[in-house]
Enzyme design. Sequence first.
Site, PDB file in Angstrom:
ATOM      1  N   ASN A   1      -2.143  -7.136   9.159  1.00 39.38           N
ATOM      2  CA  ASN A   1      -1.840  -5.594   9.290  1.00 39.38           C
ATOM      3  C   ASN A   1      -0.869  -5.437  10.248  1.00 39.38           C
ATOM      4  O   ASN A   1      -1.695  -4.671  10.943  1.00 39.38           O
ATOM      5  CB  ASN A   1      -2.426  -4.638   8.580  1.00 39.38           C
ATOM      6  CG  ASN A   1      -2.225  -3.674   8.403  1.00 39.38           C
ATOM      7  OD1 ASN A   1      -1.106  -2.603   8.328  1.00 39.38           O
ATOM      8  ND2 ASN A   1      -3.378  -2.324   7.858  1.00 39.38           N
TER       9      ASN A   1
ATOM     10  N   GLY B   1       5.724   3.322   1.940  1.00 40.84           N
ATOM     11  CA  GLY B   1       4.288   2.651   1.673  1.00 40.84           C
ATOM     12  C   GLY B   1       4.223   2.538   3.134  1.00 40.84           C
ATOM     13  O   GLY B   1       4.877   1.866   3.789  1.00 40.84           O
ATOM     14  N   HIS B   2       3.322   0.805   2.630  1.00 42.10           N
ATOM     15  CA  HIS B   2       3.281  -0.469   4.147  1.00 42.10           C
ATOM     16  C   HIS B   2       2.718  -2.131   3.744  1.00 42.10           C
ATOM     17  O   HIS B   2       2.662  -1.667   2.295  1.00 42.10           O
ATOM     18  CB  HIS B   2       2.244  -0.110   4.837  1.00 42.10           C
ATOM     19  CG  HIS B   2       2.021  -0.769   5.921  1.00 42.10           C
ATOM     20  ND1 HIS B   2       2.555  -0.617   7.126  1.00 42.10           N
ATOM     21  CD2 HIS B   2       1.129  -1.471   7.074  1.00 42.10           C
ATOM     22  CE1 HIS B   2       2.325  -1.849   8.308  1.00 42.10           C
ATOM     23  NE2 HIS B   2       0.354  -2.081   7.364  1.00 42.10           N
ATOM     24  N   TYR B   3       3.395  -2.846   3.796  1.00 40.48           N
ATOM     25  CA  TYR B   3       3.425  -4.088   3.326  1.00 40.48           C
ATOM     26  C   TYR B   3       2.415  -4.642   3.682  1.00 40.48           C
ATOM     27  O   TYR B   3       2.729  -4.425   5.335  1.00 40.48           O
ATOM     28  CB  TYR B   3       4.523  -4.768   3.303  1.00 40.48           C
ATOM     29  CG  TYR B   3       5.734  -4.202   2.188  1.00 40.48           C
ATOM     30  CD1 TYR B   3       5.738  -5.066   0.909  1.00 40.48           C
ATOM     31  CD2 TYR B   3       6.898  -3.550   2.376  1.00 40.48           C
ATOM     32  CE1 TYR B   3       6.061  -4.781  -0.132  1.00 40.48           C
ATOM     33  CE2 TYR B   3       7.693  -2.603   1.317  1.00 40.48           C
ATOM     34  CZ  TYR B   3       6.685  -3.851   0.150  1.00 40.48           C
ATOM     35  OH  TYR B   3       7.825  -3.265  -0.817  1.00 40.48           O
TER      36      TYR B   3
ATOM     37  N   ILE C   1       0.662  -0.989  -0.022  1.00 41.45           N
ATOM     38  CA  ILE C   1       0.061  -0.018  -0.278  1.00 41.45           C
ATOM     39  C   ILE C   1       0.952   1.202  -0.263  1.00 41.45           C
ATOM     40  O   ILE C   1       2.058   1.081   1.253  1.00 41.45           O
ATOM     41  CB  ILE C   1      -0.676   0.171   1.508  1.00 41.45           C
ATOM     42  CG1 ILE C   1      -1.545  -1.037   1.203  1.00 41.45           C
ATOM     43  CG2 ILE C   1      -1.768   1.023   1.362  1.00 41.45           C
ATOM     44  CD1 ILE C   1      -2.257  -1.318   2.326  1.00 41.45           C
TER      45      ILE C   1
END
Length: 141
Positions: free
Chosen positions: A108, A92-94, A85
């Site tokens: 998450n 961002g973020h996995y 994301i």
Amino acid sequence: DDAVVQSLADSLGCFTIDQVRAALKETDGAPDRAADWLFSHMDDLENAIASLNKSKVEPNANPVQKIQLEDGDGHYQMIGMISHIGKNTGSGHYVAHVKRDGKWVIYNDEKVALSENPPFQHGYLYLFRRSDTMGPPHSMN
């Protein structure tokens, strides 16, 4: 095969024909594994090759157990994926989506929830499990 030896020596560019031949012999002719073997033994390559040659002629050496592989096309089921994301991979973020009991679950960080519509088209890494095996991995049935 001399063509494979020559091709690998040419593409790697820093190993001799004899070194490539020894690495291919050690890795049962697999060029990708041979390249990995060469680079992982690069600091002391001559001694590594000498050890290979010595171990090949020792009569008391234990034979390597071969793993029996199943033949066929193979059928796989997706069991998970990692998605990202954010604008790019540098920011961002996995998050992970894992299939549990037939339902997709999103992980998450500390938040875990059912994932109604996993973003399969945005997967960064997909995880599969072979579904047509005769037994557990590496079983000798």
